[in-house]
Design an enzyme around this catalytic site. Structure first.
Site, PDB file in Angstrom:
ATOM      1  N   GLU A   7     -20.608   2.634 -12.119  1.00  0.00           N
ATOM      2  CA  GLU A   7     -20.934   2.161 -10.615  1.00  0.00           C
ATOM      3  C   GLU A   7     -21.580   1.015 -10.712  1.00  0.00           C
ATOM      4  O   GLU A   7     -22.465   0.484 -11.759  1.00  0.00           O
ATOM      5  CB  GLU A   7     -21.882   3.120 -10.250  1.00  0.00           C
ATOM      6  CG  GLU A   7     -21.100   4.465  -9.625  1.00  0.00           C
ATOM      7  CD  GLU A   7     -21.893   5.636  -9.165  1.00  0.00           C
ATOM      8  OE1 GLU A   7     -23.050   5.750  -9.644  1.00  0.00           O
ATOM      9  OE2 GLU A   7     -21.501   6.376  -8.349  1.00  0.00           O
ATOM     10  N   THR A  43      -2.093  -3.596  -2.020  1.00  0.00           N
ATOM     11  CA  THR A  43      -2.066  -2.824  -2.857  1.00  0.00           C
ATOM     12  C   THR A  43      -1.585  -3.339  -4.289  1.00  0.00           C
ATOM     13  O   THR A  43      -1.388  -4.598  -4.219  1.00  0.00           O
ATOM     14  CB  THR A  43      -1.068  -1.448  -2.952  1.00  0.00           C
ATOM     15  OG1 THR A  43       0.550  -2.313  -2.647  1.00  0.00           O
ATOM     16  CG2 THR A  43      -1.069  -1.012  -1.267  1.00  0.00           C
ATOM     17  N   TYR A  48     -18.320   6.016 -16.708  1.00  0.00           N
ATOM     18  CA  TYR A  48     -18.919   5.677 -15.211  1.00  0.00           C
ATOM     19  C   TYR A  48     -19.242   4.170 -15.171  1.00  0.00           C
ATOM     20  O   TYR A  48     -20.259   3.824 -16.094  1.00  0.00           O
ATOM     21  CB  TYR A  48     -20.323   6.529 -14.923  1.00  0.00           C
ATOM     22  CG  TYR A  48     -19.849   7.461 -13.789  1.00  0.00           C
ATOM     23  CD1 TYR A  48     -19.530   6.993 -12.676  1.00  0.00           C
ATOM     24  CD2 TYR A  48     -19.773   8.773 -14.115  1.00  0.00           C
ATOM     25  CE1 TYR A  48     -19.283   7.725 -11.563  1.00  0.00           C
ATOM     26  CE2 TYR A  48     -19.619   9.865 -13.044  1.00  0.00           C
ATOM     27  CZ  TYR A  48     -19.138   9.395 -11.781  1.00  0.00           C
ATOM     28  OH  TYR A  48     -18.629  10.212 -10.753  1.00  0.00           O
TER      29      TYR A  48
HETATM   30  C1  LIG Z   1       1.097   0.868   1.486  1.00  0.00           C
HETATM   31  C2  LIG Z   1       0.293   0.185   2.388  1.00  0.00           C
HETATM   32  C3  LIG Z   1      -1.007   0.295   2.478  1.00  0.00           C
HETATM   33  C4  LIG Z   1      -1.843   1.540   1.637  1.00  0.00           C
HETATM   34  O1  LIG Z   1      -1.707   1.555   0.449  1.00  0.00           O
HETATM   35  P1  LIG Z   1      -2.079   3.004  -0.116  1.00  0.00           P
HETATM   36  O2  LIG Z   1      -2.440   2.589  -1.624  1.00  0.00           O
HETATM   37  O3  LIG Z   1      -1.261   4.124   0.012  1.00  0.00           O
HETATM   38  O4  LIG Z   1      -3.451   3.384   0.501  1.00  0.00           O
HETATM   39  C5  LIG Z   1      -1.798  -0.314   3.487  1.00  0.00           C
HETATM   40  N1  LIG Z   1      -1.224  -1.361   4.000  1.00  0.00           N
HETATM   41  C6  LIG Z   1       0.115  -1.383   4.102  1.00  0.00           C
HETATM   42  C7  LIG Z   1       0.699  -2.620   4.994  1.00  0.00           C
HETATM   43  C8  LIG Z   1       1.087  -0.782   3.108  1.00  0.00           C
HETATM   44  O5  LIG Z   1       2.111  -0.784   3.126  1.00  0.00           O
END
Ligand SMILES: *Cc1c(COP(=O)(O)O)cnc(C)c1O
Length: 420
Positions: A54, A229, A52
């Site tokens: 946080e 991401t 953990y």
């Molecule tokens: C894939 C994507 C996300 C979200 O990603 P996750 O990890 O699946 O939550 C956000 N914005 C755009 C433009 C994306 O293509």
């Protein structure tokens, strides 16, 4: 590692082994997916999952966080170097969480933001009525250029962005998409936002790897907030990131991620992010990203030769969006992706501009080259794969064609193994 699971839990081990085989024996053309390196995989599967942490480096709520402070700081320093920004938060569990944290930091419920018409290539977190972003905030959407006789057909209608911004005076203007094959003009967005007192949030979830290596222009320094991401073109573990050059905004984002939105950070994933960022800082990653773009160009050219119609006529980045309506008006995206999957070619159905079918059916297919490029494929293979896709569509999923194409797919997969 897999052997350990096989001893303790044969049921799960069998599922993992079957998935490994699926990945090895199919062509992954989903534009948002990739194959991580064994080092990224190992960090994600490490003992750092046990702790953990946080809080943030030097300000944790638990004892024993010394090594974790080091790894989180390392990840942050690498992000700053990779994207040329001043501040980064590496804790968001996903891209969706990164976006939610920015919304929480910069807007009050009911505030207005501007984003693309979602069926034109936007993401759920950019104001879909079924997502927090659309339920708790007022989303106004700008369109693409729909007129096929215009030179900028299929591209963002920047004049409409400017008109809507002046009319609605949003707090935030979002750019960055899930199914947009063209270069984003961040300067244009920044100029429009400056005129109406808004901030620009660039969500580079799809193109992060290309941005990091100069294969797509950077949203810095024009955009005040950049989210992404880490698992798409950036080829890291599943996760999110928030970046900015503004110290006051950075402090707001940190608070929004924790304690605003999340609890304990996934430290094993943050370690895997650090490993992926080091890989992305290596010059070879630039070669990889340039090859992704070259491969997308070759795949697009091959598909056009097969009689496919591509939204905006082609691609500048890692993905393309096939509009099935002109060539195969009866074929839905759902049907086409099912035929291709039977042949071992994995794609996803996708809405197209001025979509009339539901998001579960659609009239389009989205295709991308990041995963194939990771396997070492180049332009000749893209040409070959375009031919295979064209055969499946032109023969309307005929079983004999699917069998023949499946054999061709297996041969390619054997020639180009996944990283291991
Ligand atoms: C894939 C994507 C996300 C979200 O990603 P996750 O990890 O699946 O939550 C956000 N914005 C755009 C433009 C994306 O293509």
């Amino acid at each position: 590692m897999d052997d350990v699971i096989a001893v303790s839990d044969p049921e799960v081990a069998q599922i993992i082994a079957a998935e490994q085989r699926r990945q090895e024996t199919t062509l992954e053309l989903i534009a948002s997916e990739n194959h991580v390196s064994p080092a990224v995989m190992a960090a994600a599967g490490s003992c750092l999952t046990n702790k953990y942490c946080e809080g943030y480096s030097g300000k944790r709520y638990y004892g024993g966080c010394g090594e974790y402070d080091k790894v989180e700081t390392l990840a942050i320093e690498r992000v700053k170097q990779l994207f040329g920004c001043g501040f980064a938060n590496v804790q968001p569990h996903s891209g969706a969480n990164a976006n939610a944290a920015v919304f929480m930091a910069l807007m009050e419920p009911g505030d207005t933001f501007l984003s693309v018409v979602l069926s034109d290539g936007g993401h759920l977190t950019h104001g879909s009525p079924v997502n927090m972003s659309g339920k708790w905030f007022n989303a106004v959407h700008y369109p693409l250029v729909y007129d096929e006789s215009r030179e900028d057909y299929g591209r963002i209608d920047y004049d409409e962005v400017a008109r809507l911004a002046a009319e609605h005076r949003p707090k935030l203007i979002l750019c960055g998409y899930s199914a947009y094959p063209r270069t984003i003009d961040f300067e244009r967005f920044a100029a429009i936002a400056a005129d109406c007192g808004a901030l620009v949030m660039a969500d580079i979830a799809h193109i992060a790897g290309l941005v990091a290596t100069g294969a797509h222009p950077s949203p810095f320094p024009q955009c005040q907030v950049v989210t992404t991401t880490t698992h798409k073109t950036l080829r890291g573990p599943r996760g999110g990131l928030i970046m900015t050059n503004d110290e006051a905004l950075a402090a707001k984002f940190d608070k929004a991620v924790f304690p605003g939105l999340q609890g304990g950070p996934l430290m094993h994933i943050i370690a895997a992010k650090a490993v992926a960022f080091a890989e992305a800082l290596d010059p070879s990653f630039g070669d990889y990203c340039r090859q992704i773009v070259d491969n997308a160009g070759a795949l697009a050219a091959g598909l056009l030769e097969q009689g496919c119609h591509l939204v905006s006529g082609g691609t500048d980045n890692h993905l393309m969006l096939m509009d099935l309506r002109p060539s195969w008006p009866e074929t839905t995206g759902k049907q086409a992706s099912a035929w291709l999957e039977a042949a071992g070619i994995i794609t996803n159905k996708n809405t197209v501009p001025r979509e009339e079918r539901s998001p579960f059916t659609t009239s389009g297919l989205r295709l991308g080259t990041p995963a194939l490029t990771t396997r070492g494929m180049k332009e000749p293979q893209m040409q070959q794969i375009a031919g295979l896709i064209g055969r499946v569509l032109n023969d309307q999923g005929c079983p004999e064609t699917i069998d023949t194409v499946r054999a061709g797919v297996l041969e390619l997969c054997q020639q180009f193994p996944m990283p291991h």
